[in-house]
Design a protein around this motif. Sequence first.
Motif, PDB file in Angstrom:
ATOM      1  N   ARG A 367       0.670  -1.172  -0.230  1.00 33.05           N
ATOM      2  CA  ARG A 367       0.066  -0.096   0.102  1.00 33.05           C
ATOM      3  C   ARG A 367       0.924   1.079   0.086  1.00 33.05           C
ATOM      4  N   GLU A 368       1.935   1.079   0.838  1.00 32.53           N
ATOM      5  CA  GLU A 368       3.018   2.378   0.595  1.00 32.53           C
ATOM      6  C   GLU A 368       3.325   2.602  -0.857  1.00 32.53           C
ATOM      7  N   ILE A 369       3.650   1.570  -1.580  1.00 34.68           N
ATOM      8  CA  ILE A 369       3.964   1.679  -2.931  1.00 34.68           C
ATOM      9  C   ILE A 369       2.975   2.374  -3.767  1.00 34.68           C
ATOM     10  N   ILE A 370       1.691   1.656  -3.417  1.00 34.30           N
ATOM     11  CA  ILE A 370       0.755   2.340  -4.457  1.00 34.30           C
ATOM     12  C   ILE A 370       0.509   3.843  -4.152  1.00 34.30           C
ATOM     13  N   ARG A 371       0.491   4.201  -2.736  1.00 35.26           N
ATOM     14  CA  ARG A 371       0.487   5.704  -2.393  1.00 35.26           C
ATOM     15  C   ARG A 371       1.530   6.445  -2.992  1.00 35.26           C
ATOM     16  N   GLU A 372       2.746   6.118  -3.220  1.00 35.57           N
ATOM     17  CA  GLU A 372       3.974   6.697  -3.617  1.00 35.57           C
ATOM     18  C   GLU A 372       3.944   6.617  -5.190  1.00 35.57           C
ATOM     19  N   PRO A 373       3.850   7.733  -5.635  1.00 39.43           N
ATOM     20  CA  PRO A 373       3.778   7.959  -7.445  1.00 39.43           C
ATOM     21  C   PRO A 373       5.271   7.275  -7.910  1.00 39.43           C
ATOM     22  N   ALA A 374       5.121   6.797  -8.942  1.00 40.01           N
ATOM     23  CA  ALA A 374       6.190   6.156  -9.803  1.00 40.01           C
ATOM     24  C   ALA A 374       6.847   7.563 -10.545  1.00 40.01           C
ATOM     25  N   ASP A 375       7.985   7.952 -10.042  1.00 42.48           N
ATOM     26  CA  ASP A 375       8.651   9.202 -10.715  1.00 42.48           C
ATOM     27  C   ASP A 375       9.516   8.602 -11.782  1.00 42.48           C
ATOM     28  N   LEU A 376       9.947   7.659 -11.658  1.00 45.16           N
ATOM     29  CA  LEU A 376      10.999   7.191 -12.564  1.00 45.16           C
ATOM     30  C   LEU A 376      10.508   6.018 -13.407  1.00 45.16           C
ATOM     31  N   PRO A 377      10.905   5.895 -14.719  1.00 46.42           N
ATOM     32  CA  PRO A 377      10.370   5.005 -15.532  1.00 46.42           C
ATOM     33  C   PRO A 377      10.599   3.436 -15.281  1.00 46.42           C
ATOM     34  N   ALA A 378      11.638   3.282 -14.455  1.00 45.29           N
ATOM     35  CA  ALA A 378      12.213   2.123 -13.841  1.00 45.29           C
ATOM     36  C   ALA A 378      10.987   1.637 -12.776  1.00 45.29           C
ATOM     37  N   ASP A 379      10.437   2.442 -12.237  1.00 44.71           N
ATOM     38  CA  ASP A 379       9.587   2.131 -11.319  1.00 44.71           C
ATOM     39  C   ASP A 379       8.228   1.955 -11.558  1.00 44.71           C
ATOM     40  N   GLU A 380       7.806   2.213 -12.939  1.00 39.45           N
ATOM     41  CA  GLU A 380       6.416   1.936 -13.378  1.00 39.45           C
ATOM     42  C   GLU A 380       6.035   0.620 -13.131  1.00 39.45           C
ATOM     43  N   ASP A 381       6.695  -0.413 -13.655  1.00 34.21           N
ATOM     44  CA  ASP A 381       6.675  -1.666 -13.671  1.00 34.21           C
ATOM     45  C   ASP A 381       6.284  -2.245 -12.262  1.00 34.21           C
ATOM     46  N   MET A 382       7.349  -1.813 -11.168  1.00 36.97           N
ATOM     47  CA  MET A 382       7.027  -2.353  -9.838  1.00 36.97           C
ATOM     48  C   MET A 382       5.573  -1.694  -9.284  1.00 36.97           C
ATOM     49  N   HIS A 383       5.349  -0.634  -9.503  1.00 39.18           N
ATOM     50  CA  HIS A 383       4.263   0.309  -9.341  1.00 39.18           C
ATOM     51  C   HIS A 383       2.828  -0.659  -9.829  1.00 39.18           C
ATOM     52  N   ALA A 384       2.926  -0.922 -10.996  1.00 42.57           N
ATOM     53  CA  ALA A 384       1.933  -2.050 -11.646  1.00 42.57           C
ATOM     54  C   ALA A 384       1.893  -3.301 -10.950  1.00 42.57           C
ATOM     55  N   ASN A 385       2.844  -3.842 -10.648  1.00 41.87           N
ATOM     56  CA  ASN A 385       2.917  -5.459  -9.986  1.00 41.87           C
ATOM     57  C   ASN A 385       2.591  -5.084  -8.660  1.00 41.87           C
ATOM     58  N   ALA A 386       2.996  -4.187  -7.683  1.00 47.06           N
ATOM     59  CA  ALA A 386       2.261  -3.854  -6.469  1.00 47.06           C
ATOM     60  C   ALA A 386       0.813  -3.887  -6.441  1.00 47.06           C
ATOM     61  N   HIS A 387       0.153  -3.179  -7.607  1.00 47.23           N
ATOM     62  CA  HIS A 387      -1.377  -3.170  -7.796  1.00 47.23           C
ATOM     63  C   HIS A 387      -1.847  -4.586  -7.931  1.00 47.23           C
TER      64      HIS A 387
END
Length: 851
Positions: A367-387
């Motif tokens: 939930r902390e990952i989902i609340r934190e925006p993915a500022d970097l392109p490398a973080d977008e896949d981790m953000h989506a997989n966290a969902h």
Amino acid sequence: MKWPWSSGDKERGNAEKRAPAQPAGPAQPPVGEPLSIADQARARLTMIETFLGRPGTPITPELRQRLHDDLVEAASTLPDATIRMLPTVEKRCGLTDDTVQLIFRAWLRRPDAGAFAETWSVAAGLMKAVTGVSQPSSLCVWFGNAVRAEDPDVSPEFRAIATAHLTELVDAQFEKYAFSGGSSVEWQVMYALGPGTRAEWYRRFGDRAAARGDKAGARRRYALAERFGGDSAAQPSRSPTRPGYTTGPSRRADHQPPRPTSARLGLEMGSAPVTVSPPRKEPPTPARPPTPEPAASQTPARPTPVDVSRKLLLAASDVMHGRSGAPRLADSPPQSVEQPLRMAVRFVTALSRLREGDQAAAEAELREIIREPADLPADEDMHANAHLVLGLLVQDSRLLAAGVRQLRDRHGDRWASVSMVDQEAISTMRARAAAREAAAADTPEASDLDPAQLRHARANLAEAARAALISCAEEANASLARVRRIIGVARGGQAAELTRIADRIGDIAAGSDPSAPPPSARLALTALRQDGVIRPWTQPAMRLWEKYDPGDLVSVHHRAIAEHAKAYYLELEGDHTAFLHWDAALRHWATLYDSAEFWESMRGHLGKVMSDVTPPELERAIDQVRADLPEQLLEPHATRIRTLWQKQPARARAHMRTIRTAPFPETVKSATRSRVGYEAEVAVRRLAKAGSEGQALDLVAAWLRVDSDSVQLAEAALDIGIDHMQARQNISSQMYPARLLLDRITEMTAPINDTLGLTRSRTTATTTHQWSAAVSAADRSAYAAKLARHEFWFGTCLMFIAFDQRHQMSALRLCGEAAGHFRWAIGLGLPDLPPYDSVRELLATASIGER
């Protein structure tokens, strides 16, 4: 004294200046300035190389020592060029460790950076341990000790160049060198250059891989470092930026010890040797008591990005292997890590909590990952997989939909390849959610499939159809079960259509007739059609036959044709893999040749389509085709041998091996070999009749490289010697060259004699020795008769030479050799005709040499 590899005095330039003028005659070397030291060394190496290239020149111990001395002297100026010549010297006259060490010392003092890679390859070969020995060679041990010690002969340039080269070499071929044994020259020298443990080197290579973005390589190397070196906290990465480590000066001859520290780096990592020294404790002086150490800070030092990256890779590896990675990140909590690594640390921490069984802690991190925006392109896949992971844990279809949407926006139809949650689990979860929503709304029908579910269902239907076509019912049913779970309670038009298709595929999978030809056979035949034309072979058809191997005779027939056609194509291209397809084609043809069922089916088929042919005529025609099939199949190889045997013997030999190993009767294979060898035999006898006996034997030798136990060519060689002696039997002066000719024939035919069991250690009178099955008893007997005549004339030749000797011992020795040839000729069986009927008298005369 003038040595064979020199063309005069070592200072020929100075000698020429001192020499008086000579009268006109042959051209003399130009007189000029004396050669420079480098030119003298280069000239000396050139002369040594020329001398070593002369075959047959004897090398006495005195010459060998002088050659070694000249090499050492040349190495003082041109060490790299001298080392590159050492393998030739070792092969010709041998080397001593003392000589090589003196040359290596010159190299350690003056390495050539431009030629270092080539020189190192030669030097490593000289230092390589003997095969099967687990310890390094004595030369390698000496070299490592010289580099390891503070030896003034080892220049800083050599240390820097060697470290850089070996680091690049092992890094580029890490899998080759990672687990090479303790006798490896590369590792021995790397240990000497420093650091002195394999774990430290693995960490260095891990840092290099991380620096160039190779995360998988870095993770593997850090893991190896942990295995070889223990806990990473006990042996941290040797980085110049890490607290407690200082970058020191390079190793010089006048090197002074550094100030006391917990450890020391010799030079910067990746470019020079690294050595770790223990702290040097100095006693306190009476005048100034030691200053008390300041209290340790309660605030832990912020970990560096390099440390975090290494620990993160190791933690991710633990998670992938079913373990928790949290201990790796214990001193790197997410709140203490800066971007761009914070989200990755939090995500790996969440997965580690799942490995530990702590779902609540994992959900909190996600939930902390989902609340934190993915500022970097490398973080977008981790953000989506966290969902996706959180949605699966809490059974929330909205989180799943959001994760799929993010991945599809970035990767399109490839989104499933970067999803950490299986596509089937996502579709099943969303179908269940739709069912719950339909039940809650109290509606009779649920909604239709969404696009993601539709794509997943269609992909599984395709897998089910493929499995049904190749008669894999269990695999088809498993795919259909996945389709039905995806469809769930949906009752729309798309769901109904997919259900209808699934039912039809299920009927096909369940109703396959075991006695019918496999569907894969029909698929392969269909794959032979390209651009509206049926071709002899296509790559898709070959793959289908190879993967599913129907095994029915129709498929075997088609595979034989296809393999043969592909072999012809590759043969014309000069591709050596053609022989794999030649062999495969012959195996399939042999199966058909031996199958009575195949020929019976052909007889029935032709009887239907050729009604104007009587059954007896058809029977005879089919029997003739079957009898001629092996010979017709081997004839293309015979044709290729005729074309290639003089210019491309290796390829011709491969065709001959195909003939010899073909799964056909030995009589057919022997007849094919004889037909091909007959043409070579005719050419040999034509040259011998024209007086070109040397060229004729060259031709025999060329053919024996193709067919090593060709009896007919060996007989032709024996006939050359017999005819030569019969024409010169009373001319003593011709016996010396005749002996050379007979010696060559004897050496040439020795392997065939051994194959046929006709060596001198056996006798044909009582032998039961089994010879090659490829040679008939009649051929062996005929060859033995020719060999007996050859032995008779060889003994006669030696007797003539013996009578011409001035020294009694030489004459007796030759008589003894002649007696051996006569005795062996008698054992093989000589005809009772002149001059062979005099063999026993000649044996009695020659036997005096054996007393």
